[in-house]
Scaffold this motif. Structure first.
Motif, PDB file in Angstrom:
ATOM      1  N   SER A 195       0.824  -1.218   0.000  1.00 20.05           N
ATOM      2  CA  SER A 195       0.000   0.000   0.000  1.00 20.05           C
ATOM      3  C   SER A 195       0.851   1.258   0.000  1.00 20.05           C
ATOM      4  O   SER A 195       0.413   2.315  -0.441  1.00 20.05           O
ATOM      5  N   PHE A 196       2.096   1.149   0.492  1.00 21.32           N
ATOM      6  CA  PHE A 196       3.007   2.290   0.541  1.00 21.32           C
ATOM      7  C   PHE A 196       3.921   2.345  -0.686  1.00 21.32           C
ATOM      8  O   PHE A 196       4.823   3.184  -0.749  1.00 21.32           O
ATOM      9  N   GLY A 197       3.709   1.442  -1.649  1.00 21.16           N
ATOM     10  CA  GLY A 197       4.545   1.421  -2.842  1.00 21.16           C
ATOM     11  C   GLY A 197       5.715   0.472  -2.747  1.00 21.16           C
ATOM     12  O   GLY A 197       6.603   0.475  -3.604  1.00 21.16           O
ATOM     13  N   GLY A 198       5.730  -0.367  -1.705  1.00 22.65           N
ATOM     14  CA  GLY A 198       6.820  -1.316  -1.522  1.00 22.65           C
ATOM     15  C   GLY A 198       6.499  -2.674  -2.110  1.00 22.65           C
ATOM     16  O   GLY A 198       5.334  -2.998  -2.379  1.00 22.65           O
ATOM     17  N   ASP A 199       7.530  -3.469  -2.281  1.00 24.65           N
ATOM     18  CA  ASP A 199       7.385  -4.809  -2.846  1.00 24.65           C
ATOM     19  C   ASP A 199       7.553  -5.847  -1.745  1.00 24.65           C
ATOM     20  O   ASP A 199       8.666  -6.078  -1.263  1.00 24.65           O
ATOM     21  N   PRO A 200       6.485  -6.511  -1.317  1.00 26.46           N
ATOM     22  CA  PRO A 200       6.605  -7.513  -0.246  1.00 26.46           C
ATOM     23  C   PRO A 200       7.443  -8.716  -0.656  1.00 26.46           C
ATOM     24  O   PRO A 200       7.885  -9.487   0.208  1.00 26.46           O
ATOM     25  N   ALA A 201       7.694  -8.871  -1.944  1.00 29.91           N
ATOM     26  CA  ALA A 201       8.528  -9.976  -2.418  1.00 29.91           C
ATOM     27  C   ALA A 201       9.992  -9.582  -2.509  1.00 29.91           C
ATOM     28  O   ALA A 201      10.822 -10.385  -2.937  1.00 29.91           O
ATOM     29  N   ASN A 202      10.318  -8.349  -2.117  1.00 28.62           N
ATOM     30  CA  ASN A 202      11.707  -7.877  -2.184  1.00 28.62           C
ATOM     31  C   ASN A 202      12.065  -7.117  -0.914  1.00 28.62           C
ATOM     32  O   ASN A 202      12.290  -5.911  -0.922  1.00 28.62           O
ATOM     33  N   ILE A 203      12.088  -7.851   0.192  1.00 27.98           N
ATOM     34  CA  ILE A 203      12.408  -7.275   1.503  1.00 27.98           C
ATOM     35  C   ILE A 203      13.783  -7.762   1.942  1.00 27.98           C
ATOM     36  O   ILE A 203      14.070  -8.960   1.893  1.00 27.98           O
ATOM     37  N   THR A 204      14.624  -6.825   2.381  1.00 29.66           N
ATOM     38  CA  THR A 204      15.926  -7.146   2.962  1.00 29.66           C
ATOM     39  C   THR A 204      15.878  -6.848   4.452  1.00 29.66           C
ATOM     40  O   THR A 204      15.649  -5.704   4.844  1.00 29.66           O
ATOM     41  N   ILE A 205      16.044  -7.862   5.293  1.00 27.66           N
ATOM     42  CA  ILE A 205      16.134  -7.613   6.728  1.00 27.66           C
ATOM     43  C   ILE A 205      17.588  -7.269   7.058  1.00 27.66           C
ATOM     44  O   ILE A 205      18.514  -7.795   6.444  1.00 27.66           O
ATOM     45  N   ALA A 206      17.789  -6.371   8.000  1.00 28.35           N
ATOM     46  CA  ALA A 206      19.137  -5.886   8.264  1.00 28.35           C
ATOM     47  C   ALA A 206      19.224  -5.319   9.664  1.00 28.35           C
ATOM     48  O   ALA A 206      18.222  -4.999  10.299  1.00 28.35           O
ATOM     49  N   GLY A 207      20.465  -5.202  10.141  1.00 29.29           N
ATOM     50  CA  GLY A 207      20.677  -4.583  11.432  1.00 29.29           C
ATOM     51  C   GLY A 207      22.146  -4.552  11.782  1.00 29.29           C
ATOM     52  O   GLY A 207      22.977  -5.197  11.130  1.00 29.29           O
ATOM     53  N   HIS A 208      22.449  -3.771  12.812  1.00 30.11           N
ATOM     54  CA  HIS A 208      23.816  -3.661  13.308  1.00 30.11           C
ATOM     55  C   HIS A 208      23.901  -4.261  14.700  1.00 30.11           C
ATOM     56  O   HIS A 208      23.019  -4.060  15.539  1.00 30.11           O
ATOM     57  N   SER A 209      24.964  -5.029  14.970  1.00 36.44           N
ATOM     58  CA  SER A 209      25.223  -5.594  16.289  1.00 36.44           C
ATOM     59  C   SER A 209      24.048  -6.477  16.725  1.00 36.44           C
ATOM     60  O   SER A 209      23.757  -7.473  16.081  1.00 36.44           O
ATOM     61  N   ALA A 210      23.332  -6.123  17.810  1.00 35.46           N
ATOM     62  CA  ALA A 210      22.191  -6.937  18.223  1.00 35.46           C
ATOM     63  C   ALA A 210      21.104  -6.959  17.160  1.00 35.46           C
ATOM     64  O   ALA A 210      20.348  -7.929  17.054  1.00 35.46           O
ATOM     65  N   GLY A 211      21.019  -5.890  16.357  1.00 39.83           N
ATOM     66  CA  GLY A 211      20.072  -5.899  15.237  1.00 39.83           C
ATOM     67  C   GLY A 211      20.439  -6.958  14.219  1.00 39.83           C
ATOM     68  O   GLY A 211      19.564  -7.623  13.640  1.00 39.83           O
ATOM     69  N   ALA A 212      21.746  -7.129  13.985  1.00 42.15           N
ATOM     70  CA  ALA A 212      22.211  -8.194  13.089  1.00 42.15           C
ATOM     71  C   ALA A 212      21.997  -9.558  13.726  1.00 42.15           C
ATOM     72  O   ALA A 212      21.691 -10.543  13.039  1.00 42.15           O
TER      73      ALA A 212
END
Length: 522
Positions: A195-212
């Motif tokens: 709905s926001f113009g994003g592609d649910p089939a093209n999601i990259t999860i990411a994070g730094h340190s504990a986020g990673a």
């Protein structure tokens, strides 16, 4: 006449203000959401993705949010999760139960048909601090390059990771409520981001340190299968010690004992009545009793750590990786040269270094670990300690993830080796977190070298988010090809004043350490 002119000017300014800062409204499956507009982006802030965890929802898995009855006004960050932080941050954002929310940053005037790639960013902070409002200093550089950015809050410290027999028997899981929050937010993004113009089939999860760490846990959890396509792990995996542990036995013993210490402080029993009593205790008091407090030389910690609970994390992460029990996703991951310095004691003595190894890993493994660092690093105890902590906290886990995922998918590894003289003056080298600004290309008054390194790193990451290949669309601006990493060809992209390709220089030491740590344990 003068009054009429002033009135006309005032009305013109009001009109211009309203046009320049119109409020974008998006119709989603959960209702209408109204955001705010900046010069470069449209922002939708503080969107709840789960019910507020109070009453029976406290110390329980997150519950799905109900659709909004009216237009939801998403124009400010929500409160931070309970944690021990500075007064400045508390005064700015506040803390509270209604913190399970996310933020969306996108280019202007998108429609459902645009289908832009999505970066799902998980903040770090050792699972004890941080927030979606402070984890990303600016999403503008990604948005300008056609990437939608999502950031989120999740429960921290005792609220997010306490482990009790009662919660395990009642919900079939414990010690991972913060991880389950992140999973719930990821589900929300899958269901609503189009709905926001994003592609649910093209999601990259990411994070730094504990986020990673959290992102890597999602790679291993069967509950998240199919919810993302790629992952970017910046200085962290769920194999990081002491933030997590190596075996189910060690993980369970430490997780339950640390929680038990807090329960005993308040005279709470681990049963049904005790859980209800716990829910009535001020969450801030519980947060102050569960900070990240780790003494290497004594091996003592008060840290509330994630648990290999058999639900979110079915088995030991190491076994999952060895058996191929992980999401078949494309992976980019990497480390900085001196990950361990911020966690090391500059006054470390040889005796304390020896005691640290014994107290953390036992007498049986002591000699092999000690010899590995004494023979290869003939230097001070501080250097040995910081090198060992770099490995055991960060690089060992990253190598293990890269080795095993590269058997079936594309893996790209980087080594961030750049620091300016003023950074090096602190004495921590290329320290943990120094590359965060380069990822988001947000250096303040950057030097030419910083601009160059940030530009290369950021562009490579954008390419990866879009296509799974950091080299795509980048050959003209930066012609050096970033080759894939494999166990037999451990190629690494070195980010420095002059960037280029190298082999994983610490490979041999990490392989020996892996054998020492895991052999005979699993």
């Amino acid at each position: 006449m003068i009054h009429r002119v002033l009135l006309t000017l005032l009305l013109s300014l009001v009109f211009v203000f309203n046009v320049s800062y119109a409020r974008p409204i998006v119709k989603t499956p959960v209702g209408y959401i109204e955001g705010r507009e900046t010069i470069l982006t449209e922002q939708f802030l503080g969107i709840p993705y789960a019910k507020t965890p109070v009453g029976n929802l406290r110390y329980a898995p997150p519950s799905k949010i109900e659709p909004f009855a009216n237009i939801y006004r998403a124009d400010r960050y929500c409160k931070m999760s309970y944690q021990s932080v500075s007064d400045t941050l508390v005064q700015k954002y506040g803390m509270g139960d209604d913190s399970l929310c996310l933020n969306i940053f996108r280019p202007k005037n998108l429609s459902k048909s645009d289908k832009l790639p999505v970066l799902f960013w998980i903040h770090g902070g050792a699972y004890v601090q941080g927030s979606s409002a402070t984890s990303v200093s600016s999403a503008d550089s990604f948005v300008e390059n056609g990437v939608i950015v999502v950031t989120l809050n999740y429960r921290l410290q005792f609220q997010g990771f306490m482990s009790t027999v009662q919660t395990y028997s009642q919900y079939g899981t414990t010690g991972n409520f913060g991880h389950l929050d992140i999973l719930e937010a990821l589900k929300w993004v899958n269901q609503n981001i189009e709905s926001f113009g994003g592609d649910p089939a093209n999601i990259t999860i990411a994070g730094h340190s504990a986020g990673a760490m959290a992102a890597s846990a999602l790679i291993l959890s069967p509950l998240s299968d199919g919810l993302f396509k790629r992952a970017f792990l910046q200085s962290g995996t769920i194999l990081n010690y002491p933030f997590s542990d190596f075996t189910h036995k060690r993980s369970k013993r430490r997780a339950f004992s640390q929680t038990e210490k807090v329960l005993n402080t308040f005279g709470v029993s681990d049963n049904y009545d005790g859980l209800n009593t716990l829910r009535d205790i001020d969450p801030m008091l519980l947060s102050y009793c569960s900070p990240f407090d780790f003494s290497f030389h004594s091996g003592k910690t008060s840290y509330i750590n994630p648990l290999f609970d058999g639900y979110f994390l079915p088995i030991e992460p190491y076994l999952s990786l060895k058996r191929g029990n992980f999401s078949n996703i494309e992976l980019m991951l990497g480390y900085v040269s001196d990950e361990g310095t911020l966690f090391s004691d500059r006054n470390m003595t040889e005796k304390n270094f020896i005691n640290g190894i014994k107290n953390n890993f036992g007498e049986q493994k002591f000699q092999d670990i000690y010899d590995l660092y004494s023979e290869t690093i003939p230097n001070s105890a501080y250097v040995k300690q910081s090198t060992f902590l770099s490995d055991i906290m960060f690089t060992l886990g990253m190598k293990i993830f890269a080795d095993n995922l590269s058997k079936s998918t594309k893996v790209y590894m980087y080594h961030y080796a750049f620091a300016e003289k003023e950074d090096l003056a602190y004495g921590f080298g290329v320290y943990h977190g120094i590359d965060h600004r380069a990822v988001f290309n947000t250096f303040t008054s950057p030097s030419q070298k910083q601009k160059m390194v940030a530009s290369v790193f950021h562009k490579k990451l954008v390419n990866f988010i879009k296509s799974g290949d950091p080299n795509k669309e980048d050959q003209k601006s930066y012609p050096i090809d970033w080759p894939k990493y494999t166990k037999n060809s451990p190629n690494v992209f070195r980010l420095d004043k002059i960037s280029g390709i190298e082999e994983l220089k610490i490979k041999d030491r990490l392989e020996k350490l892996e054998k020492i740590i895991y052999e005979g344990e699993l």
